[in-house]
Motif scaffolding. Structure first.
Motif, PDB file in Angstrom:
ATOM      1  N   GLU A  36       3.900  11.261  -9.097  1.00  0.00           N
ATOM      2  CA  GLU A  36       2.714  10.925  -8.296  1.00  0.00           C
ATOM      3  C   GLU A  36       2.871   9.628  -7.503  1.00  0.00           C
ATOM      4  O   GLU A  36       2.000   9.289  -6.691  1.00  0.00           O
ATOM      5  CB  GLU A  36       1.460  10.852  -9.179  1.00  0.00           C
ATOM      6  N   ALA A  37       3.954   8.915  -7.714  1.00  0.00           N
ATOM      7  CA  ALA A  37       4.236   7.733  -6.921  1.00  0.00           C
ATOM      8  C   ALA A  37       4.908   8.075  -5.592  1.00  0.00           C
ATOM      9  O   ALA A  37       5.125   7.186  -4.760  1.00  0.00           O
ATOM     10  CB  ALA A  37       5.121   6.770  -7.698  1.00  0.00           C
ATOM     11  N   THR A  38       5.229   9.333  -5.407  1.00  0.00           N
ATOM     12  CA  THR A  38       5.830   9.759  -4.148  1.00  0.00           C
ATOM     13  C   THR A  38       4.877   9.477  -2.991  1.00  0.00           C
ATOM     14  O   THR A  38       3.734   9.933  -2.990  1.00  0.00           O
ATOM     15  CB  THR A  38       6.154  11.258  -4.200  1.00  0.00           C
ATOM     16  N   ALA A  39       5.351   8.690  -2.037  1.00  0.00           N
ATOM     17  CA  ALA A  39       4.502   8.262  -0.928  1.00  0.00           C
ATOM     18  C   ALA A  39       5.332   7.429   0.037  1.00  0.00           C
ATOM     19  O   ALA A  39       6.479   7.068  -0.263  1.00  0.00           O
ATOM     20  CB  ALA A  39       3.337   7.422  -1.448  1.00  0.00           C
ATOM     21  N   VAL A  40       4.743   7.143   1.171  1.00  0.00           N
ATOM     22  CA  VAL A  40       5.297   6.129   2.059  1.00  0.00           C
ATOM     23  C   VAL A  40       4.665   4.797   1.654  1.00  0.00           C
ATOM     24  O   VAL A  40       3.436   4.701   1.552  1.00  0.00           O
ATOM     25  CB  VAL A  40       5.012   6.435   3.534  1.00  0.00           C
ATOM     26  N   TYR A  41       5.489   3.811   1.428  1.00  0.00           N
ATOM     27  CA  TYR A  41       5.021   2.505   0.984  1.00  0.00           C
ATOM     28  C   TYR A  41       5.042   1.524   2.148  1.00  0.00           C
ATOM     29  O   TYR A  41       6.047   1.418   2.859  1.00  0.00           O
ATOM     30  CB  TYR A  41       5.885   1.995  -0.163  1.00  0.00           C
ATOM     31  N   PHE A  87       0.857  -1.173   0.000  1.00  0.00           N
ATOM     32  CA  PHE A  87       0.000   0.000   0.000  1.00  0.00           C
ATOM     33  C   PHE A  87       0.895   1.224   0.000  1.00  0.00           C
ATOM     34  O   PHE A  87       2.096   1.147   0.265  1.00  0.00           O
ATOM     35  CB  PHE A  87      -0.885   0.012   1.258  1.00  0.00           C
ATOM     36  N   ARG A  88       0.306   2.363  -0.284  1.00  0.00           N
ATOM     37  CA  ARG A  88       1.068   3.606  -0.205  1.00  0.00           C
ATOM     38  C   ARG A  88       0.170   4.735   0.273  1.00  0.00           C
ATOM     39  O   ARG A  88      -1.046   4.700   0.092  1.00  0.00           O
ATOM     40  CB  ARG A  88       1.682   3.961  -1.555  1.00  0.00           C
ATOM     41  N   GLN A  89       0.805   5.698   0.907  1.00  0.00           N
ATOM     42  CA  GLN A  89       0.087   6.878   1.366  1.00  0.00           C
ATOM     43  C   GLN A  89       0.886   8.109   0.989  1.00  0.00           C
ATOM     44  O   GLN A  89       2.001   8.318   1.493  1.00  0.00           O
ATOM     45  CB  GLN A  89      -0.153   6.842   2.870  1.00  0.00           C
ATOM     46  N   ALA A  90       0.324   8.884   0.108  1.00  0.00           N
ATOM     47  CA  ALA A  90       0.949  10.126  -0.325  1.00  0.00           C
ATOM     48  C   ALA A  90       0.593  11.234   0.658  1.00  0.00           C
ATOM     49  O   ALA A  90      -0.425  11.146   1.358  1.00  0.00           O
ATOM     50  CB  ALA A  90       0.477  10.474  -1.725  1.00  0.00           C
ATOM     51  N   PRO A  91       1.400  12.280   0.711  1.00  0.00           N
ATOM     52  CA  PRO A  91       1.113  13.394   1.628  1.00  0.00           C
ATOM     53  C   PRO A  91      -0.286  13.954   1.406  1.00  0.00           C
ATOM     54  O   PRO A  91      -0.665  14.259   0.278  1.00  0.00           O
ATOM     55  CB  PRO A  91       2.187  14.414   1.267  1.00  0.00           C
ATOM     56  N   GLY A  92      -1.044  14.046   2.481  1.00  0.00           N
ATOM     57  CA  GLY A  92      -2.376  14.604   2.406  1.00  0.00           C
ATOM     58  C   GLY A  92      -3.433  13.713   1.813  1.00  0.00           C
ATOM     59  O   GLY A  92      -4.575  14.132   1.600  1.00  0.00           O
ATOM     60  N   LYS A  93      -3.079  12.455   1.534  1.00  0.00           N
ATOM     61  CA  LYS A  93      -4.029  11.530   0.929  1.00  0.00           C
ATOM     62  C   LYS A  93      -4.204  10.287   1.796  1.00  0.00           C
ATOM     63  O   LYS A  93      -3.409  10.003   2.664  1.00  0.00           O
ATOM     64  CB  LYS A  93      -3.568  11.133  -0.470  1.00  0.00           C
ATOM     65  N   GLU A  94      -5.267   9.562   1.495  1.00  0.00           N
ATOM     66  CA  GLU A  94      -5.512   8.329   2.217  1.00  0.00           C
ATOM     67  C   GLU A  94      -4.606   7.218   1.689  1.00  0.00           C
ATOM     68  O   GLU A  94      -4.167   7.249   0.538  1.00  0.00           O
ATOM     69  CB  GLU A  94      -6.986   7.931   2.077  1.00  0.00           C
ATOM     70  N   ARG A  95      -4.384   6.231   2.529  1.00  0.00           N
ATOM     71  CA  ARG A  95      -3.601   5.083   2.104  1.00  0.00           C
ATOM     72  C   ARG A  95      -4.361   4.315   1.028  1.00  0.00           C
ATOM     73  O   ARG A  95      -5.580   4.128   1.138  1.00  0.00           O
ATOM     74  CB  ARG A  95      -3.309   4.184   3.306  1.00  0.00           C
ATOM     75  N   GLU A  96      -3.648   3.860   0.017  1.00  0.00           N
ATOM     76  CA  GLU A  96      -4.295   3.161  -1.079  1.00  0.00           C
ATOM     77  C   GLU A  96      -3.567   1.857  -1.405  1.00  0.00           C
ATOM     78  O   GLU A  96      -2.354   1.739  -1.222  1.00  0.00           O
ATOM     79  CB  GLU A  96      -4.341   4.039  -2.343  1.00  0.00           C
ATOM     80  N   PHE A  97      -4.337   0.913  -1.906  1.00  0.00           N
ATOM     81  CA  PHE A  97      -3.794  -0.370  -2.310  1.00  0.00           C
ATOM     82  C   PHE A  97      -2.955  -0.202  -3.576  1.00  0.00           C
ATOM     83  O   PHE A  97      -3.354   0.510  -4.500  1.00  0.00           O
ATOM     84  CB  PHE A  97      -4.954  -1.338  -2.565  1.00  0.00           C
ATOM     85  N   LEU A 154      -1.704  -7.100   9.371  1.00  0.00           N
ATOM     86  CA  LEU A 154      -0.310  -6.912   9.759  1.00  0.00           C
ATOM     87  C   LEU A 154       0.297  -5.842   8.860  1.00  0.00           C
ATOM     88  O   LEU A 154       0.116  -5.895   7.629  1.00  0.00           O
ATOM     89  CB  LEU A 154       0.476  -8.217   9.619  1.00  0.00           C
ATOM     90  N   TRP A 155       1.023  -4.907   9.489  1.00  0.00           N
ATOM     91  CA  TRP A 155       1.571  -3.779   8.743  1.00  0.00           C
ATOM     92  C   TRP A 155       3.007  -3.513   9.156  1.00  0.00           C
ATOM     93  O   TRP A 155       3.368  -3.640  10.333  1.00  0.00           O
ATOM     94  CB  TRP A 155       0.743  -2.520   8.996  1.00  0.00           C
ATOM     95  N   GLY A 156       3.802  -3.097   8.172  1.00  0.00           N
ATOM     96  CA  GLY A 156       5.129  -2.615   8.485  1.00  0.00           C
ATOM     97  C   GLY A 156       5.099  -1.142   8.813  1.00  0.00           C
ATOM     98  O   GLY A 156       4.032  -0.513   8.810  1.00  0.00           O
ATOM     99  N   GLN A 157       6.270  -0.596   9.076  1.00  0.00           N
ATOM    100  CA  GLN A 157       6.380   0.812   9.447  1.00  0.00           C
ATOM    101  C   GLN A 157       6.417   1.725   8.234  1.00  0.00           C
ATOM    102  O   GLN A 157       6.225   2.937   8.371  1.00  0.00           O
ATOM    103  CB  GLN A 157       7.642   1.027  10.289  1.00  0.00           C
ATOM    104  N   GLY A 158       6.680   1.187   7.087  1.00  0.00           N
ATOM    105  CA  GLY A 158       6.688   1.988   5.879  1.00  0.00           C
ATOM    106  C   GLY A 158       8.087   2.412   5.469  1.00  0.00           C
ATOM    107  O   GLY A 158       8.986   2.543   6.308  1.00  0.00           O
ATOM    108  N   THR A 159       8.253   2.613   4.175  1.00  0.00           N
ATOM    109  CA  THR A 159       9.509   3.128   3.639  1.00  0.00           C
ATOM    110  C   THR A 159       9.163   4.227   2.644  1.00  0.00           C
ATOM    111  O   THR A 159       8.301   4.044   1.783  1.00  0.00           O
ATOM    112  CB  THR A 159      10.335   2.005   2.981  1.00  0.00           C
TER     113      THR A 159
END
Length: 118
Positions: free
Chosen positions: A88-93, A36-46, A107-112
């Protein structure tokens, strides 16, 4: 409980590639693995998911043909190969896992973080 740790994020130019890795602390063969990824100011998306065997995969329309998800059950690893990256792929993955009978990832990781410069 299985813990997930992502790695491989960083800064890349538009059109470049990155390979994200997800290391699990236990066996993942009975889990569906996802990114999943979450871009700044956006919801997390699959972004992408792969079932236990590694053969069945699903992708968000926005990444089809450019991203590839894979898994290595022997190493308890999951991967996300990202090609032709766009700003637009800039995000935390985030790496995630769910049981085969579950409908939600539990189960979730901390993100990269991934930053694609234009």
């Amino acid at each position: 409980q299985v813990q997930l740790v992502e790695s491989g994020g960083g800064l890349v130019q538009t059109g470049g590639s990155l390979r994200l890795s997800c290391a699990a602390s236990g066996r993942i063969s009975n889990y569906v693995m996802g990114w999943f990824r979450q871009a700044p100011g956006k919801e997390r998306e699959f972004v992408a998911g792969v079932r236990g065997s590694g053969i069945s995969t699903t992708y968000a329309d926005s990444v089809k043909g450019r991203f590839t998800i894979a898994r290595d059950n022997a190493k308890n690893m999951a991967y996300l190969q990202m090609n032709s990256l766009k700003p637009e792929a800039t995000a935390v993955y985030y790496c995630a896992a769910r049981g085969l009978a579950e409908s939600q990832y539990s189960l979730w990781g901390q993100g990269t973080p991934v930053t694609v410069s234009s």
